[in-house]
Design a protein around this motif. Sequence first.
Motif, mmCIF file in Angstrom:
data_model
loop_
_atom_site.group_PDB
_atom_site.id
_atom_site.type_symbol
_atom_site.label_atom_id
_atom_site.label_comp_id
_atom_site.label_asym_id
_atom_site.label_seq_id
_atom_site.Cartn_x
_atom_site.Cartn_y
_atom_site.Cartn_z
ATOM 1 N N LEU A 1 0.820 -1.217 0.000
ATOM 2 C CA LEU A 1 0.000 0.000 0.000
ATOM 3 C C LEU A 1 0.850 1.262 0.000
ATOM 4 C CD1 LEU A 1 -2.850 -0.979 2.468
ATOM 5 C CD2 LEU A 1 -3.043 -0.601 0.008
ATOM 6 N N ILE A 2 1.989 1.212 0.652
ATOM 7 C CA ILE A 2 2.875 2.383 0.697
ATOM 8 C C ILE A 2 3.757 2.442 -0.544
ATOM 9 C CG2 ILE A 2 4.838 3.397 1.915
ATOM 10 C CD1 ILE A 2 3.601 2.252 4.506
ATOM 11 N N GLY A 3 4.315 1.294 -0.945
ATOM 12 C CA GLY A 3 5.327 1.252 -1.995
ATOM 13 C C GLY A 3 4.863 1.724 -3.352
ATOM 14 N N ASN A 4 3.732 1.260 -3.813
ATOM 15 C CA ASN A 4 3.281 1.625 -5.157
ATOM 16 C C ASN A 4 2.970 3.112 -5.306
ATOM 17 O OD1 ASN A 4 3.675 -0.969 -6.030
ATOM 18 N ND2 ASN A 4 1.545 -1.567 -5.793
ATOM 19 N N PRO A 5 2.260 3.741 -4.371
ATOM 20 C CA PRO A 5 2.067 5.192 -4.512
ATOM 21 C C PRO A 5 3.372 5.985 -4.422
ATOM 22 C CG PRO A 5 0.425 4.287 -3.028
ATOM 23 C CD PRO A 5 1.413 3.196 -3.304
ATOM 24 N N VAL A 6 4.307 5.521 -3.590
ATOM 25 C CA VAL A 6 5.601 6.207 -3.507
ATOM 26 C C VAL A 6 6.329 6.096 -4.838
ATOM 27 C CG1 VAL A 6 7.882 6.115 -2.422
ATOM 28 C CG2 VAL A 6 5.839 6.013 -1.006
ATOM 29 N N GLN A 7 6.311 4.917 -5.432
ATOM 30 C CA GLN A 7 6.945 4.743 -6.739
ATOM 31 C C GLN A 7 6.305 5.648 -7.782
ATOM 32 O OE1 GLN A 7 6.696 0.588 -7.665
ATOM 33 N NE2 GLN A 7 8.167 0.012 -6.098
ATOM 34 N N GLY A 8 4.992 5.731 -7.772
ATOM 35 C CA GLY A 8 4.305 6.606 -8.718
ATOM 36 C C GLY A 8 4.673 8.063 -8.515
ATOM 37 N N ALA A 9 4.752 8.485 -7.259
ATOM 38 C CA ALA A 9 5.126 9.875 -6.969
ATOM 39 C C ALA A 9 6.572 10.148 -7.388
ATOM 40 C CB ALA A 9 4.935 10.168 -5.486
ATOM 41 N N LEU A 10 7.459 9.197 -7.146
ATOM 42 C CA LEU A 10 8.850 9.365 -7.568
ATOM 43 C C LEU A 10 8.953 9.464 -9.085
ATOM 44 C CD1 LEU A 10 10.687 6.882 -5.185
ATOM 45 C CD2 LEU A 10 10.918 9.367 -5.220
ATOM 46 N N TYR A 11 8.196 8.616 -9.770
ATOM 47 C CA TYR A 11 8.222 8.656 -11.228
ATOM 48 C C TYR A 11 7.706 9.999 -11.739
ATOM 49 C CZ TYR A 11 7.101 7.749 -16.072
ATOM 50 O OH TYR A 11 7.018 7.845 -17.431
ATOM 51 N N GLU A 12 6.577 10.448 -11.229
ATOM 52 C CA GLU A 12 5.995 11.714 -11.681
ATOM 53 C C GLU A 12 6.907 12.900 -11.378
ATOM 54 O OE1 GLU A 12 3.258 12.400 -13.439
ATOM 55 O OE2 GLU A 12 2.863 10.265 -13.655
ATOM 56 N N THR A 13 7.562 12.871 -10.239
ATOM 57 C CA THR A 13 8.385 13.999 -9.820
ATOM 58 C C THR A 13 9.738 14.040 -10.510
ATOM 59 O OG1 THR A 13 7.323 13.938 -7.659
ATOM 60 C CG2 THR A 13 9.370 15.186 -7.818
ATOM 61 N N ALA B 1 14.839 7.162 -10.325
ATOM 62 C CA ALA B 1 14.383 7.412 -8.952
ATOM 63 C C ALA B 1 13.571 6.233 -8.435
ATOM 64 C CB ALA B 1 13.557 8.698 -8.893
ATOM 65 N N VAL B 2 12.740 5.674 -9.287
ATOM 66 C CA VAL B 2 11.932 4.516 -8.903
ATOM 67 C C VAL B 2 12.838 3.327 -8.624
ATOM 68 C CG1 VAL B 2 10.145 2.942 -9.727
ATOM 69 C CG2 VAL B 2 9.952 5.359 -10.186
ATOM 70 N N SER B 3 13.852 3.142 -9.453
ATOM 71 C CA SER B 3 14.796 2.038 -9.255
ATOM 72 C C SER B 3 15.606 2.232 -7.982
ATOM 73 C CB SER B 3 15.719 1.909 -10.454
ATOM 74 O OG SER B 3 14.977 1.597 -11.604
ATOM 75 N N ALA B 4 15.981 3.469 -7.698
ATOM 76 C CA ALA B 4 16.711 3.754 -6.461
ATOM 77 C C ALA B 4 15.854 3.415 -5.248
ATOM 78 C CB ALA B 4 17.155 5.213 -6.430
ATOM 79 N N TRP B 5 14.565 3.688 -5.325
ATOM 80 C CA TRP B 5 13.639 3.333 -4.251
ATOM 81 C C TRP B 5 13.601 1.817 -4.065
ATOM 82 C CZ3 TRP B 5 10.958 4.722 -0.164
ATOM 83 C CH2 TRP B 5 9.870 3.968 0.241
ATOM 84 N N ALA B 6 13.522 1.078 -5.155
ATOM 85 C CA ALA B 6 13.490 -0.377 -5.060
ATOM 86 C C ALA B 6 14.792 -0.918 -4.477
ATOM 87 C CB ALA B 6 13.225 -0.992 -6.434
ATOM 88 N N VAL B 7 15.909 -0.359 -4.894
ATOM 89 C CA VAL B 7 17.208 -0.775 -4.345
ATOM 90 C C VAL B 7 17.249 -0.498 -2.844
ATOM 91 C CG1 VAL B 7 19.681 -0.244 -4.350
ATOM 92 C CG2 VAL B 7 18.478 -0.570 -6.502
ATOM 93 N N ALA B 8 16.765 0.659 -2.434
ATOM 94 C CA ALA B 8 16.749 0.999 -1.009
ATOM 95 C C ALA B 8 15.863 0.037 -0.222
ATOM 96 C CB ALA B 8 16.269 2.440 -0.819
ATOM 97 N N CYS B 9 14.733 -0.339 -0.798
ATOM 98 C CA CYS B 9 13.838 -1.285 -0.120
ATOM 99 C C CYS B 9 14.477 -2.662 0.020
ATOM 100 C CB CYS B 9 12.515 -1.391 -0.879
ATOM 101 S SG CYS B 9 11.499 0.081 -0.765
#
Length: 183
Positions: free
Chosen positions: A126-138, A148-156
């Motif tokens: 529930l948290i991850g997908n909206p964060v990824q979408g926001a990172l992509y849009e921003t 940015a989305v890939s960096a988020w996945a690496v961090a997770c």
Amino acid sequence: MGYFEPLLYVPTLAVIHSGAKSTAANIVLVFNAGTTVGRILSGVMSKVAGPVNANLASNFLCCLLLCIFMFAVNTVAGYYVFSALFGLLSTLYLAVNTHILAREFGAQVVASSVGLSMACCGLGVLIGNPVQGALYETYDRTRAQFNAVSAWAVACFAAATACYAALRWIIVRKHGLPQLSRM
């Protein structure tokens, strides 16, 4: 939280690089084939290395795969290889986690411990997908990239690796096992 990033964005990257929409479906098929093999081999891998060690290695290798393939590879063939390897390695959590929970908390509370584990996973989704979408849009949309989305996945995945390393350390201390034991 980072598990779904490759599933959502690698097919899109493959379509961008190939120009064919059927490539996206094929990437997902290759990923699913990898998960099938990964689920079959997860028992063998956890028997050889131990379930905690296998999950620790799996998360570390997924983090490494994301770093290498999402930031350095820009070919459709590379995305196919990534999807197969990521599918193979990422399913260990789903396949072996129940065994770890049963061994550490006891068979009498498996249902409760697995339920709590899945509730935490659901919260992550529930948290991850909206964060990824926001990172992509921003950060990524204007450049047609997914850095940015890939960096988020690496961090997770790095956080999950740290959690499994901490779990391993706790188990070693709790049971008085040697550091290189199979657990």
